[in-house]
Design a protein around this motif. Sequence first.
Motif, PDB file in Angstrom:
ATOM      1  N   ALA A 111       0.730  -1.311  -0.077  1.00 59.11           N
ATOM      2  CA  ALA A 111      -0.239  -0.185   0.084  1.00 59.11           C
ATOM      3  C   ALA A 111       0.787   1.408   0.056  1.00 59.11           C
ATOM      4  N   VAL A 140       1.210   2.702  -3.392  1.00 58.18           N
ATOM      5  CA  VAL A 140      -0.089   3.284  -3.995  1.00 58.18           C
ATOM      6  C   VAL A 140       0.094   4.645  -3.238  1.00 58.18           C
ATOM      7  N   MET A 141       0.376   4.808  -2.021  1.00 58.74           N
ATOM      8  CA  MET A 141       0.559   6.218  -1.450  1.00 58.74           C
ATOM      9  C   MET A 141       1.602   7.219  -2.138  1.00 58.74           C
ATOM     10  N   VAL A 144      -3.798   6.434 -12.422  1.00 56.99           N
ATOM     11  CA  VAL A 144      -2.543   5.867 -11.754  1.00 56.99           C
ATOM     12  C   VAL A 144      -3.071   4.179 -11.396  1.00 56.99           C
ATOM     13  N   LEU A 145      -3.966   3.907 -10.583  1.00 51.51           N
ATOM     14  CA  LEU A 145      -4.377   2.626 -10.238  1.00 51.51           C
ATOM     15  C   LEU A 145      -5.038   1.726 -11.327  1.00 51.51           C
ATOM     16  N   ILE A 178      -3.395  -5.251  -1.623  1.00 47.20           N
ATOM     17  CA  ILE A 178      -2.958  -4.229  -0.394  1.00 47.20           C
ATOM     18  C   ILE A 178      -3.810  -4.418   0.588  1.00 47.20           C
ATOM     19  N   ARG A 179      -3.392  -4.045   1.814  1.00 46.14           N
ATOM     20  CA  ARG A 179      -4.290  -3.762   2.823  1.00 46.14           C
ATOM     21  C   ARG A 179      -4.260  -2.386   3.170  1.00 46.14           C
ATOM     22  N   THR A 180      -5.503  -1.689   3.202  1.00 44.56           N
ATOM     23  CA  THR A 180      -5.426  -0.374   3.324  1.00 44.56           C
ATOM     24  C   THR A 180      -5.436   0.350   4.760  1.00 44.56           C
ATOM     25  N   TYR A 240      -0.873   8.029   4.223  1.00 46.98           N
ATOM     26  CA  TYR A 240      -2.204   8.396   3.657  1.00 46.98           C
ATOM     27  C   TYR A 240      -3.275   7.370   3.817  1.00 46.98           C
ATOM     28  N   LEU A 243      -5.976  -4.765  -6.701  1.00 50.21           N
ATOM     29  CA  LEU A 243      -5.762  -3.817  -7.680  1.00 50.21           C
ATOM     30  C   LEU A 243      -5.945  -4.256  -9.256  1.00 50.21           C
ATOM     31  N   SER A 256       2.490   6.816  -5.310  1.00 56.90           N
ATOM     32  CA  SER A 256       2.185   7.083  -6.670  1.00 56.90           C
ATOM     33  C   SER A 256       1.212   8.304  -6.626  1.00 56.90           C
ATOM     34  N   LEU A 291      -5.635   5.817   2.727  1.00 58.91           N
ATOM     35  CA  LEU A 291      -6.407   4.941   1.741  1.00 58.91           C
ATOM     36  C   LEU A 291      -7.764   4.251   2.099  1.00 58.91           C
ATOM     37  N   ARG A 303      -2.047  -6.728  -8.129  1.00 61.20           N
ATOM     38  CA  ARG A 303      -1.555  -6.414  -6.777  1.00 61.20           C
ATOM     39  C   ARG A 303      -2.703  -6.288  -5.489  1.00 61.20           C
TER      40      ARG A 303
END
Lengths: 455, 455
Positions: A429, A432-433, B439-440, B172-174, B185, B166, A435, B187, B170
């Motif tokens: 993550a 992602v931040m 971006v994502l 992720i854990r937010t 951040y 994603l 980016s 997320l 990918r």
Amino acid sequence: MDLVTELRNLLTDEQVTANPTVLENHSRDESYHAPSLPDVVVFPKDKEDVRKVLQFANDHGIPVVPFGLGTSLEGHVIPYKGGISLDFQMMNRILEVRPDDMLVRVQPGVTRTQVNNELKKFGLFFSVDPGADATLGGMAATNASGTTAVRYGVMRDQVRDLEVVLADGRVIRTGGLAAKSSSGYHLTGLFVGSEGTLGVFTELTLRVYGIPEAILAARAVFPTVKNAVDAAVAIRSTGIPVARVELVDARSIRQVNSHSKTHYPEMPTLFLEFHGNEDGLKRDVASARELAMDQGCLAFEFETDSKARSQLWEARHNLAYAFIHGFPGKKQMVTDVCVPLTELPGAVEYARELLNDAGMEGGVLGHVGDGNFHVIMMVNPGDRADLHRAESLNEKIVEYAISRGGTCTGEHGVGVGKAKYQRREHGDALAVMHSFKQVLDPKGILNPGKIFSVE
Amino acid sequence: MDLVTELRNLLTDEQVTANPTVLENHSRDESYHAPSLPDVVVFPKDKEDVRKVLQFANDHGIPVVPFGLGTSLEGHVIPYKGGISLDFQMMNRILEVRPDDMLVRVQPGVTRTQVNNELKKFGLFFSVDPGADATLGGMAATNASGTTAVRYGVMRDQVRDLEVVLADGRVIRTGGLAAKSSSGYHLTGLFVGSEGTLGVFTELTLRVYGIPEAILAARAVFPTVKNAVDAAVAIRSTGIPVARVELVDARSIRQVNSHSKTHYPEMPTLFLEFHGNEDGLKRDVASARELAMDQGCLAFEFETDSKARSQLWEARHNLAYAFIHGFPGKKQMVTDVCVPLTELPGAVEYARELLNDAGMEGGVLGHVGDGNFHVIMMVNPGDRADLHRAESLNEKIVEYAISRGGTCTGEHGVGVGKAKYQRREHGDALAVMHSFKQVLDPKGILNPGKIFSVE
């Protein structure tokens, strides 16, 4: 190029300075982190000033570090790459109180005390209380919280709207005035806690609350830290709407006694506060007392009168001061982990053991209703061994917290001090931040070196 | 390339279908929005399945639309560009209840009722109640809320952590398990409400609450909508911790009476609920009654017993049903603006005038403690004039709300229905949102056409 001259051409002479004392004042915060001078300090008067400065800085690749009152605890406002310290002391107006909407609109340089003095006239208050009389812009930048988060939430929960100037000079609003919204991505929550790395706040609209009909404060003394924490967890789990629940350990009470010549029992103590109507509070405090007694509570006192409440909480209020003044010349290093409630007793005990094993002086206190606690260590930043010992303890506590689903920082923020734990805590993550950071600040001018170790 | 065969090779035969009935079931939601068939429906069993499907879809530029139970109200789950409907009905397990941490970990296909049935065993409940028995994944995707938001917050306030796949596969854990965090951040808040356009949820960790010691329900009848709304605003402003406060207008009560053969006074009515301890509730309801009387309240009844409470709220509970069954063959178009509290009386009156002027049948109801209200209009999607009339009314109400600092959607989300208002509401912030989307999801495979009108 002479930075001062260029910036003075953009703004006015008195808004731009490279006076050594002023630079010095913008080179540090309240933590142990090493100071570093900005090249220039700029005092914007409005959004337009901020926009001009950012556009200029972006064009020339000059770092910009927003500065409120410098009360950050992880080096957030320290300009490690020089550049511009953007000080918001001239943007300190309360723009609008909307009492029936329970909102207040402020400039970022307004302090917590300042806004509460104004809100009091309307029977309202702003709930977030991080201890220091920080600016609201700074508090939003770090997602500050403090003693009342257990009832009213953290800074992020209070911010309804932000006016933000982006690195390229674009100005956006992240939210609106409605109490809830499912419209578009929640940018407000993303900018809160972004520590000046995504944009610069020029206006905040904040949620406020009606001053409760009645307030009751309580103090409960326990034989062990575990008993105190277990009582806090029990009170929380039963849904009693406690407004504050603070733990202060025996060592810290001793520090207060020695500093203030008081005689509080030098044992782990919970400080509680309840907000509501009088009848409801009586029931709440009776239930809380019962749960405390189940955990071996040795003394449970409570007060409703404002002055008596203040006295009851005196030891908690004087705590940081007692440590700072008890160790002249030293700076504080404060851990700030937050763990799931069930992990809290273990985490606090572990921290106390680490302190004892290292033979270090330090207090343990915390917002235990949230699972957030602090170890205050007084360190000599010039003594590398002292600093290293404290940092190693900090690291162990962070590792313990993250391995149990917790976070390295519950309310102080990342700054430079917690940047090294970001990858461990967030995994992929973090990319992602980063980016998002790159999209909004491709040249990396906004508070560089904060949050992300490697830009 | 045969999509079904390719996907069956990735997963198993029974997880992939192009059966016409199944496609049809995934072509629509509960709204008036025109249906559109997916090319294939896929039923993932776990995160790994989701990862495989997304990677495949991303490689081939195939749209993916996550699907819970299809209860969305703005076309969120309708695959307007075909592709894969990703149905989470096989990912419906409650993975862990952590009662003392007041958390529950679930797969996205778990419904609100399902989780509450489990939580009840621990004396806990999940607070968000959007009416429909939606999946928790879908509720998080749209930032759903409903009647209890005024006390416990919206979906975004309950989500502590998300596991997200994603577009590029990918995972992720937010977030984490701690009650608060200032680390990196936020997320979690960004993904909540992103409507499947930024990533696909495969696990949610949600905050839960202790079932309150006592619950009190009340019903108050007023001469005018303005009186009812003013009473709700007054109750809210004084800080009485009301748990629900719902407005139902006279026309809607008439619809219920005609549908259920009841005899409720056909006047604007507030339905209230209070949570707390018995002593506190008595005081709260007495204060609320007084404030209601100040607004000309004609009748104020309250009940604490569970069955009696249910009866007291009957008209509110049966409302949507009464409209849907009262207009067979029609579909509902529901406005969803949310405005600052002080703008609520004006906004509700304006909506009622518009309905009357247009000679349209429709009810006004709302979560008035938050400033969020709905106009329910029953429309014939095949009748263009009917549809146009309702859409024009919807548009006027949205314009009114946005011009007063409100939002086009308080809880239903943007989907396709509110995409056209995003620029008007968010200004340049919309470009920031879109840059995160790019971006994502650079290929635009994730729920294309939702939130952003032009991708």
